[in-house]
Design a protein around this motif. Structure first.
Motif, PDB file in Angstrom:
ATOM      1  N   GLU A 182       0.720  -1.369   0.007  1.00 44.55           N
ATOM      2  CA  GLU A 182      -0.161  -0.066   0.018  1.00 44.55           C
ATOM      3  C   GLU A 182       0.965   1.291   0.101  1.00 44.55           C
ATOM      4  OE1 GLU A 182      -3.354   0.428   0.021  1.00 44.55           O
ATOM      5  OE2 GLU A 182      -3.601  -1.786  -0.448  1.00 44.55           O
ATOM      6  N   LEU A 183       2.023   1.170   0.342  1.00 45.77           N
ATOM      7  CA  LEU A 183       2.924   2.319   0.555  1.00 45.77           C
ATOM      8  C   LEU A 183       3.456   2.823  -0.766  1.00 45.77           C
ATOM      9  CD1 LEU A 183       5.052   1.511   3.735  1.00 45.77           C
ATOM     10  CD2 LEU A 183       2.990   3.070   3.620  1.00 45.77           C
ATOM     11  N   ALA A 184       3.607   1.972  -1.759  1.00 42.57           N
ATOM     12  CA  ALA A 184       4.268   2.463  -3.086  1.00 42.57           C
ATOM     13  C   ALA A 184       3.128   3.486  -3.701  1.00 42.57           C
ATOM     14  CB  ALA A 184       4.469   1.243  -3.875  1.00 42.57           C
ATOM     15  N   ALA A 190      -2.369   3.789   4.959  1.00 39.22           N
ATOM     16  CA  ALA A 190      -2.324   2.303   4.311  1.00 39.22           C
ATOM     17  C   ALA A 190      -2.536   1.482   5.395  1.00 39.22           C
ATOM     18  CB  ALA A 190      -0.809   2.473   4.047  1.00 39.22           C
ATOM     19  N   LEU A 191      -1.907   1.780   6.700  1.00 37.66           N
ATOM     20  CA  LEU A 191      -2.256   0.708   7.477  1.00 37.66           C
ATOM     21  C   LEU A 191      -3.781   0.402   7.925  1.00 37.66           C
ATOM     22  CD1 LEU A 191      -1.188  -1.186   9.826  1.00 37.66           C
ATOM     23  CD2 LEU A 191      -1.189   0.822  11.426  1.00 37.66           C
ATOM     24  N   LYS A 192      -4.609   1.384   7.858  1.00 39.79           N
ATOM     25  CA  LYS A 192      -6.161   1.177   7.851  1.00 39.79           C
ATOM     26  C   LYS A 192      -6.657   0.331   6.918  1.00 39.79           C
ATOM     27  CE  LYS A 192      -9.650   1.487  10.404  1.00 39.79           C
ATOM     28  NZ  LYS A 192      -9.834   0.774  11.685  1.00 39.79           N
ATOM     29  N   VAL A 193      -6.275   0.557   5.577  1.00 38.86           N
ATOM     30  CA  VAL A 193      -6.739  -0.271   4.478  1.00 38.86           C
ATOM     31  C   VAL A 193      -6.222  -1.662   4.580  1.00 38.86           C
ATOM     32  CG1 VAL A 193      -6.277  -0.586   2.027  1.00 38.86           C
ATOM     33  CG2 VAL A 193      -6.589   1.638   2.627  1.00 38.86           C
ATOM     34  N   CYS A 194      -5.199  -1.779   5.286  1.00 31.77           N
ATOM     35  CA  CYS A 194      -4.878  -3.515   5.377  1.00 31.77           C
ATOM     36  C   CYS A 194      -5.639  -4.061   6.475  1.00 31.77           C
ATOM     37  CB  CYS A 194      -3.397  -3.452   5.750  1.00 31.77           C
ATOM     38  SG  CYS A 194      -2.233  -3.190   4.405  1.00 31.77           S
ATOM     39  N   LEU A 195      -5.995  -3.142   7.277  1.00 33.96           N
ATOM     40  CA  LEU A 195      -6.842  -3.788   8.534  1.00 33.96           C
ATOM     41  C   LEU A 195      -8.327  -3.647   8.533  1.00 33.96           C
ATOM     42  CD1 LEU A 195      -4.625  -2.100  11.367  1.00 33.96           C
ATOM     43  CD2 LEU A 195      -4.746  -4.683  10.589  1.00 33.96           C
ATOM     44  N   ALA A 196      -8.749  -3.162   7.011  1.00 32.07           N
ATOM     45  CA  ALA A 196     -10.011  -3.121   6.770  1.00 32.07           C
ATOM     46  C   ALA A 196     -10.928  -4.233   7.201  1.00 32.07           C
ATOM     47  CB  ALA A 196     -10.366  -2.927   5.397  1.00 32.07           C
ATOM     48  N   ARG A 208      -0.286   9.142   5.446  1.00 29.88           N
ATOM     49  CA  ARG A 208      -0.333   8.255   4.561  1.00 29.88           C
ATOM     50  C   ARG A 208       0.025   6.666   5.133  1.00 29.88           C
ATOM     51  NH1 ARG A 208       3.831  10.348   0.322  1.00 29.88           N
ATOM     52  NH2 ARG A 208       4.119  11.995   2.196  1.00 29.88           N
ATOM     53  N   PHE A 209       0.798   6.715   6.281  1.00 31.37           N
ATOM     54  CA  PHE A 209       1.124   5.564   6.832  1.00 31.37           C
ATOM     55  C   PHE A 209      -0.176   5.115   7.524  1.00 31.37           C
ATOM     56  CE2 PHE A 209       5.685   5.965   7.012  1.00 31.37           C
ATOM     57  CZ  PHE A 209       6.070   4.851   6.798  1.00 31.37           C
ATOM     58  N   LEU A 210      -0.945   6.065   8.277  1.00 29.66           N
ATOM     59  CA  LEU A 210      -2.326   5.436   8.792  1.00 29.66           C
ATOM     60  C   LEU A 210      -3.080   4.957   7.955  1.00 29.66           C
ATOM     61  CD1 LEU A 210      -2.304   8.570  11.335  1.00 29.66           C
ATOM     62  CD2 LEU A 210      -1.594   6.220  11.840  1.00 29.66           C
ATOM     63  N   ASP A 225       7.518   4.624  -1.040  1.00 30.12           N
ATOM     64  CA  ASP A 225       8.006   3.086  -1.404  1.00 30.12           C
ATOM     65  C   ASP A 225       9.200   3.035  -0.786  1.00 30.12           C
ATOM     66  OD1 ASP A 225       8.138   5.499  -3.267  1.00 30.12           O
ATOM     67  OD2 ASP A 225       9.649   3.955  -4.700  1.00 30.12           O
ATOM     68  N   ARG A 226       9.819   3.975  -0.352  1.00 27.35           N
ATOM     69  CA  ARG A 226      11.251   3.973   0.284  1.00 27.35           C
ATOM     70  C   ARG A 226      11.139   3.809   1.614  1.00 27.35           C
ATOM     71  NH1 ARG A 226      15.842   5.694  -2.363  1.00 27.35           N
ATOM     72  NH2 ARG A 226      16.605   6.665  -0.619  1.00 27.35           N
ATOM     73  N   ALA A 227      10.000   3.865   2.334  1.00 29.20           N
ATOM     74  CA  ALA A 227       9.747   3.562   3.637  1.00 29.20           C
ATOM     75  C   ALA A 227       9.612   2.125   3.984  1.00 29.20           C
ATOM     76  CB  ALA A 227       8.576   4.504   4.247  1.00 29.20           C
ATOM     77  N   GLN A 228       9.685   1.787   5.209  1.00 31.91           N
ATOM     78  CA  GLN A 228       9.619   0.252   5.851  1.00 31.91           C
ATOM     79  C   GLN A 228       8.644   0.391   7.040  1.00 31.91           C
ATOM     80  OE1 GLN A 228      13.643  -1.236   6.310  1.00 31.91           O
ATOM     81  NE2 GLN A 228      13.739  -1.963   4.060  1.00 31.91           N
ATOM     82  N   PHE A 229       7.811  -0.513   6.795  1.00 31.21           N
ATOM     83  CA  PHE A 229       6.937  -0.665   7.886  1.00 31.21           C
ATOM     84  C   PHE A 229       7.053  -1.992   8.641  1.00 31.21           C
ATOM     85  CE2 PHE A 229       3.105  -2.670   9.769  1.00 31.21           C
ATOM     86  CZ  PHE A 229       2.503  -1.549  10.535  1.00 31.21           C
ATOM     87  N   SER A 230       7.200  -1.991   9.933  1.00 27.80           N
ATOM     88  CA  SER A 230       7.524  -3.128  10.633  1.00 27.80           C
ATOM     89  C   SER A 230       6.543  -3.349  11.835  1.00 27.80           C
ATOM     90  CB  SER A 230       9.112  -3.148  11.022  1.00 27.80           C
ATOM     91  OG  SER A 230       9.989  -3.110   9.816  1.00 27.80           O
TER      92      SER A 230
END
Length: 549
Positions: A380-382, A438-444, A434-436, A387-392
């Protein structure tokens, strides 16, 4: 789902009624028009902390009413039931604040505390923004979000059950150990007391029997000599002998007395019969009074021993036998306690092993889910130009508890090689939004029937990135309700329902108004967002293109 919001005399709003709908609801307007006032008012009725001067200047009080529509399985219903509040398919929250007083909150026309209101609000609304401290930025909720993403509810339920069983086994063993320790502390007393009671062996009713026998012997000892003297006076050397002698003399002369002595002789015969009965009674009394002096001493010693033991243990003499049985039971419990404690300790070890296994399995499942979540967020980040960020998803050991022994935290690194850290400390405002998202979309789908609010989450982005934000917000709203405050035309174009917030002066007072926009109104508003105050045909054409895209 939020269906209606009524605002009276709050900040720049004198009177406002809004009807919200399912899907993506967008609020737009110029900076300072009052969009944040709507969120302040909603937060006010939900019990969130906010500004103190929220009542409109010159008004006696401010009031906000929010109407929510509840699904049959909405968690609010359980909270209402626990709080003893009326339920139903609609939930009406009302909050009133005098200009110079404290606010009062009502749920379905019942006054409630702030704790109840906050418990309700946490299941009704999720607020996401650059200052989000109630939603995804709160690390206390990250573990639950990860579990929901990974579908780990069954594993977590198994771990909770194992935790409960382990705690119950530990409490049972600790209680048994405490009882055993208490018994051991009095073991010497118990064994001595039981031995003493067994040797004496007091019987029910024995105290009263001994006391009566003792009193009888003591009385006999005092009066027996007098009774014996009376018996002697009644015997042959006393009254009996005298009367017999008198009768002998009278009998010898009766024939010469011309029947004058017959009546006296008859009377003497009757008296002799009565005397004999009296003498027999006195003899029986003397027989009853005969006792061994040692018997009195023995009876007194036993009576005094029983009473002394009763005083020692603070029980009635007749209760000594039952008291002895109680002490024997405690000794039996002491003797059996060692074996029982060993069994309970073994049960505790087994419960602990079961918890360790369940918690270990849950930890492994969380590790797998964390990898899946990291991959999903990265995808979702790209499109959001991250796209250069990393979520862990960081999983660390934590104190064991009902939900396992893992601490979960979402971390980010905005650039390759940069250290990872908490979302709100590493990312800038625009990146954080945008991080939030992306995360919310994944946790939809993990938020249940909650209404999601995004406050200018698209700040600092534009073009294709803003379009990606809008598309993701629309996807989030497809099966629920999302409210967005935005300055982005690309986001506004994705709305299912669009409101424009404006500020104007009426009778010398500045007020904010909100108007629902139709198709033509949406074109003009998006054109304004694209071109500014001067709306050109080109801007309208661009607006139509966004709406059609």
């Amino acid at each position: 789902m939020l269906r209606r919001l009524e605002i009276r005399d709050m900040l720049l709003i004198d009177r406002l009624d809004l009807e919200f709908r399912p899907g993506l609801n967008v609020l737009t307007g110029e900076t300072g028009a009052g969009k944040s006032i709507l969120l302040d008012s909603l937060g006010f009725v939900l019990g969130w902390k906010g500004r103190a001067d929220i009542v409109r200047r010159g008004a006696g009080r401010g009031e906000v009413v929010a109407l929510f529509e509840l699904a049959p399985d909405h968690p609010v219903r359980a909270i209402l039931d626990e709080a003893g509040l009326p339920g139903g398919d609609e939930l009406i929250l009302r909050c009133v604040k005098p200009a110079d007083g404290r606010r009062s909150s009502f749920v379905n026309d019942r006054r409630v505390s702030g704790d109840v209101l906050r418990a309700l609000s946490e299941t009704l609304v999720e607020l996401h923004g650059q200052q989000d401290d109630r939603g995804l930025l709160n690390p206390r909720g990250h573990r639950a979000l990860l579990d929901a993403f990974g579908g780990l509810d069954p594993a977590r339920a198994q771990t909770r059950a194992a935790w409960t069983a382990q705690r119950e086994a530990a409490r049972a063993r600790e209680a048994a150990q405490s009882r055993l320790d208490a018994l051991r502390a009095e073991e010497e007393y118990l064994r001595h007391a039981v031995d003493e009671l067994d040797r004496l062996d007091p019987q029910p009713g024995e105290d009263a029997g001994l006391d009566g026998r003792r009193r009888a012997m003591q009385a006999a000892e005092r009066i027996r000599d007098d009774v014996a003297r009376a018996a002697a006076l009644l015997g042959g050397d006393g009254a009996e002998g005298a009367m017999s002698e008198a009768m002998r003399w009278l009998d010898g002369v009766t024939a010469d007395a011309d029947e004058a002595l017959e009546a006296p002789l008859a009377a003497l015969n009757r008296a002799m019969i009565e005397l004999g009965e009296a003498q027999s009674g006195v003899d029986r009394a003397l027989d009853a009074m005969r006792f061994d002096p040692g018997e009195l001493e023995t009876a007194e010693e036993r009576l005094f021993a029983i009473r002394a033991l009763a005083r020692k243990h603070d029980v009635a003499p007749d209760e000594l036998g039952g008291f002895a049985d109680t002490l024997r039971d405690r000794l039996s419990a002491l003797d059996a306690g060692v074996t029982g404690l060993a069994d309970l300790a073994a049960a505790e070890d087994a419960a602990q092993a079961a918890y360790d296994a369940a918690a270990g399995s849950l930890s492994a499942a969380r590790a797998t889910a964390a990898g899946g979540l990291d991959t999903a967020v990265a995808a979702e980040l790209a499109p959001l130009k991250l796209d250069r960020a990393q979520f862990s998803t960081l999983i660390a050991p934590a104190e064991p508890g009902p939900d396992g022994r893992d601490a979960v935290a979402f971390t980010v690194a905005t650039n390759p090689g940069a250290p990872a850290g908490p979302l709100d400390r590493i990312a800038s405002g625009g990146e954080l939004s945008r991080f939030l998202l992306a995360l919310k979309v994944c946790l939809a789908g993990q938020g249940g029937s909650v209404t999601m609010i995004f406050d200018e989450i698209d700040r600092g982005v534009g073009g294709a990135t803003a379009d990606a934000v809008g598309r993701r917000l629309a996807a989030l709203a497809a099966d629920g309700q999302v409210l967005v405050v935005t300055h982005s035309p690309q986001v506004a174009a994705r709305a299912a329902h669009h409101w424009r917030v404006a500020k104007q002066v009426e009778n010398g007072d500045t007020v904010s108004t909100v108007a629902a926009l139709g198709d033509a109104g949406r074109v003009d508003e998006i054109a304004r967002m694209l071109a500014g105050d001067s709306i050109t045909d080109e801007a309208r054409a661009a607006a139509r293109a966004l709406l059609e895209g």
